[in-house]
Design a protein around this motif. Structure first.
Motif, short mmCIF file in Angstrom:
data_model
loop_
_atom_site.label_atom_id
_atom_site.label_comp_id
_atom_site.label_asym_id
_atom_site.label_seq_id
_atom_site.Cartn_x
_atom_site.Cartn_y
_atom_site.Cartn_z
N GLN A 158 8.47 12.32 2.50
CA GLN A 158 7.25 12.30 3.29
C GLN A 158 7.59 11.52 4.55
O GLN A 158 7.48 10.30 4.59
CB GLN A 158 6.11 11.61 2.52
CG GLN A 158 4.77 12.32 2.64
CD GLN A 158 3.97 11.85 3.85
OE1 GLN A 158 4.53 11.45 4.89
NE2 GLN A 158 2.66 11.95 3.75
N ARG A 217 -8.66 2.31 2.05
CA ARG A 217 -8.48 0.86 1.97
C ARG A 217 -9.13 0.15 3.15
O ARG A 217 -9.77 -0.90 2.99
CB ARG A 217 -6.99 0.54 1.93
CG ARG A 217 -6.66 -0.90 1.81
CD ARG A 217 -7.23 -1.50 0.55
NE ARG A 217 -6.66 -2.82 0.31
CZ ARG A 217 -5.50 -3.00 -0.30
NH1 ARG A 217 -4.82 -1.99 -0.78
NH2 ARG A 217 -5.05 -4.22 -0.45
N THR A 255 6.34 10.99 7.50
CA THR A 255 5.38 10.12 8.19
C THR A 255 5.31 8.75 7.54
O THR A 255 5.38 7.72 8.21
CB THR A 255 3.97 10.79 8.20
OG1 THR A 255 4.08 12.02 8.93
CG2 THR A 255 2.94 9.90 8.86
N ILE A 256 5.21 8.76 6.21
CA ILE A 256 5.16 7.48 5.50
C ILE A 256 6.53 6.80 5.55
O ILE A 256 6.62 5.58 5.69
CB ILE A 256 4.65 7.67 4.05
CG1 ILE A 256 3.18 8.10 4.10
CG2 ILE A 256 4.81 6.40 3.24
CD1 ILE A 256 2.56 8.42 2.77
N ARG A 296 3.67 4.00 -3.73
CA ARG A 296 3.50 5.45 -3.66
C ARG A 296 4.82 6.17 -3.41
O ARG A 296 5.10 7.23 -3.99
CB ARG A 296 2.49 5.77 -2.56
CG ARG A 296 2.20 7.23 -2.40
CD ARG A 296 1.61 7.80 -3.65
NE ARG A 296 1.06 9.11 -3.39
CZ ARG A 296 -0.17 9.30 -2.93
NH1 ARG A 296 -0.97 8.28 -2.72
NH2 ARG A 296 -0.60 10.52 -2.69
N ILE A 315 -2.01 -2.30 9.69
CA ILE A 315 -2.53 -1.02 9.18
C ILE A 315 -3.38 -0.33 10.23
O ILE A 315 -3.35 0.90 10.37
CB ILE A 315 -3.30 -1.24 7.85
CG1 ILE A 315 -2.31 -1.68 6.77
CG2 ILE A 315 -4.03 0.03 7.44
CD1 ILE A 315 -2.94 -2.00 5.43
N GLU A 329 -2.11 13.01 4.41
CA GLU A 329 -1.76 12.26 3.19
C GLU A 329 -1.66 10.76 3.49
O GLU A 329 -2.12 9.92 2.71
CB GLU A 329 -0.41 12.73 2.64
CG GLU A 329 -0.51 13.93 1.72
CD GLU A 329 0.87 14.49 1.39
OE1 GLU A 329 0.97 15.70 1.16
OE2 GLU A 329 1.85 13.70 1.40
N ALA A 330 -1.03 10.46 4.61
CA ALA A 330 -0.90 9.04 4.98
C ALA A 330 -2.28 8.45 5.24
O ALA A 330 -2.56 7.31 4.86
CB ALA A 330 0.00 8.90 6.22
N LEU A 365 -4.01 7.57 2.18
CA LEU A 365 -3.47 6.37 1.56
C LEU A 365 -4.01 5.11 2.23
O LEU A 365 -4.25 4.09 1.58
CB LEU A 365 -1.94 6.39 1.71
CG LEU A 365 -1.05 5.87 0.61
CD1 LEU A 365 -1.47 6.41 -0.75
CD2 LEU A 365 0.38 6.25 0.90
N LEU A 366 -4.20 5.17 3.52
CA LEU A 366 -4.54 3.96 4.27
C LEU A 366 -6.05 3.80 4.53
O LEU A 366 -6.59 2.70 4.43
CB LEU A 366 -3.81 3.95 5.62
CG LEU A 366 -2.30 3.90 5.57
CD1 LEU A 366 -1.71 4.02 6.98
CD2 LEU A 366 -1.81 2.60 4.95
N LEU A 424 0.83 -1.22 0.00
CA LEU A 424 0.00 0.00 0.00
C LEU A 424 0.86 1.26 0.00
O LEU A 424 0.50 2.27 -0.60
CB LEU A 424 -0.86 -0.02 1.27
CG LEU A 424 -2.29 0.46 1.23
CD1 LEU A 424 -3.06 -0.07 0.05
CD2 LEU A 424 -2.97 0.09 2.53
N GLU A 446 1.42 15.72 5.97
CA GLU A 446 1.88 14.34 5.85
C GLU A 446 0.92 13.36 6.51
O GLU A 446 0.63 12.29 5.98
CB GLU A 446 3.25 14.19 6.52
CG GLU A 446 4.38 14.81 5.74
CD GLU A 446 5.72 14.59 6.42
OE1 GLU A 446 6.73 15.02 5.87
OE2 GLU A 446 5.76 13.98 7.52
N VAL A 447 0.47 13.73 7.69
CA VAL A 447 -0.43 12.83 8.42
C VAL A 447 -1.71 12.59 7.62
O VAL A 447 -2.17 11.45 7.47
CB VAL A 447 -0.75 13.39 9.83
CG1 VAL A 447 -1.95 12.69 10.43
CG2 VAL A 447 0.47 13.26 10.73
#
Lengths: 228, 228
Positions: free
Chosen positions: A146, B93, A148-149, A93, B149, B85-86, B89-90, A89, B82-83
DNA sequence: GTTCACGATCTTGTATACAATATTGAGCCC
DNA sequence: GGGCTCAATATTGTATACAAGATCGTGAAC
């Protein structure tokens, strides 16, 4: 590795050293990490050892069992799947972002990294090669800019080393050299979409190389594994 | 909240209590968390306080500054981006997975959660409502049945509460009630694709409500914030 | 009045002591 | 030989003591 009489170890550096040892499979899953033993090995008190172990437990590299001690973690099959799913996941990216942000310097760093990995492999230092292989992925996440990721990826990579120790079934070196080289080409071309696809298939390939039906573990003495 | 003379606090429970206080904005970003003060408040020694603070620092809720102490974290604008954005991404899903795995019991739990949130809002308990709002997202991640996750999402939700404390500019309650209800409908229909889309737009909406140019912080005494 | 230096006090970092729990080995019985 | 019990020892959990560093207030100099 600094001798224990130099007294430069903090809980952070001890945690980092242990993490490295875990990553290079010098501390296999299930190994007991005794506080006194570690304190003697590093020349520090149990206070700092405990802090280091707590730090590692938050990264899921170490399991703290109350009243029983700390052990190098042994991810279950379910956890193995989860870790690679999470990587699937996040990492495509980061690969895309890295490609879009790629600079000549960053590209050189990645290439140096692959070269170092080959060197380690040829020298028979498989543990070190394994570490470098994982670092390659972390580097990509760093270039993606990035944090955090990146932090999540870093944790997943570390945990992956445990999973690989337990479940890897392919004889070849960890990450196919070809896959990393193909990524480098995509990065050089700043082709984000290609980088993303290559990372996806790379991770699928990795996961396909895990035998998620087996479980092996081999404890050994701490001093021996840490080389002190 | 148990009085300090009951002596049931462990480092884990203290960390959990502090996290709750942070989440409900009773401990605002920037608040100093003194070891002695916390030890007195909870009736434990500094050893356990330090362990709790270290735990919180790994969740990025607390910043440990060497020789200066521990402070409730103050995410920068960059971190805020960033947080989210993360999360973008997660969480779509996890929403999809949750929809595909939805059971009547899980659905009832989610509904109860929304009801509790409304109750808290009507009672003027905005902090508690905020906490429950975040918990709704964590519940979804739990239903998705992917612990790795879920843990990342949990951390991101907690960090989001700090970001909201600093950067939220919308007058309305945190998460639009409508958005959560729409998700419930998608879950009831076990429509993964819809759940995923709804979560995406929900998160975009949240991020749009942040003013990522402002920074506000208000320290206050620890005892006051913890209600002891 | 402002600035600087210094000492007292507070707070954090770390080691050590003590308490609690788990492990192991010896002895005994079947 | 195997199983059980018990005591000694090892190890972990936590508090406390001591060391190191930061903060703050006071007094002196300008």
């Amino acid at each position: 590795m600094t001798p224990s009489d130099t007294k430069t170890w903090t809980s952070e550096t001890v945690a980092g050293d242990l993490e490295r040892a875990i990553h290079e499979h010098r501390l296999p899953p299930g190994t007991k990490l005794g506080e006194d033993e570690l304190g003697e090995a590093y020349g520090i008190s149990r206070t700092l050892v405990r802090a280091a172990l707590q730090a590692l437990s938050y990264r899921r590299l170490v399991e703290l069992k109350r009243n029983r001690g700390a052990f190098v973690a042994q991810p279950t099959v379910a956890e193995a799947r989860e870790v690679f799913e999470a990587r699937a996941l996040l990492e495509p990216r980061t690969a895309r972002s890295a490609a879009e942000r790629m600079t000549p310097e960053a590209l050189a760093t990645l290439r140096d990294h692959i070269a170092a990995e080959h060197t380690a492999l040829h020298a028979g230092e498989t543990g070190h090669a394994l570490f470098l292989s994982g670092e390659f992925h972390i580097l990509i996440a760093q270039i993606a800019d990035q944090k955090t990721i990146e932090d999540f990826v870093s944790e997943l990579i570390s945990r992956s080393s445990l999973i690989i120790a337990l479940y890897w079934r392919r004889r070849a070196a960890l990450c196919e050299s070809q896959a990393h080289h193909a990524l480098i080409d995509a990065f050089e071309a700043r082709d984000g979409a290609l980088a993303e696809e290559l990372m996806k298939s790379h991770l699928l390939d990795l996961m396909a190389s895990l035998d998620l039906r087996n479980l092996v573990a081999r404890p050994q003495s701490l001093r021996e594994a840490l080389g002190r």
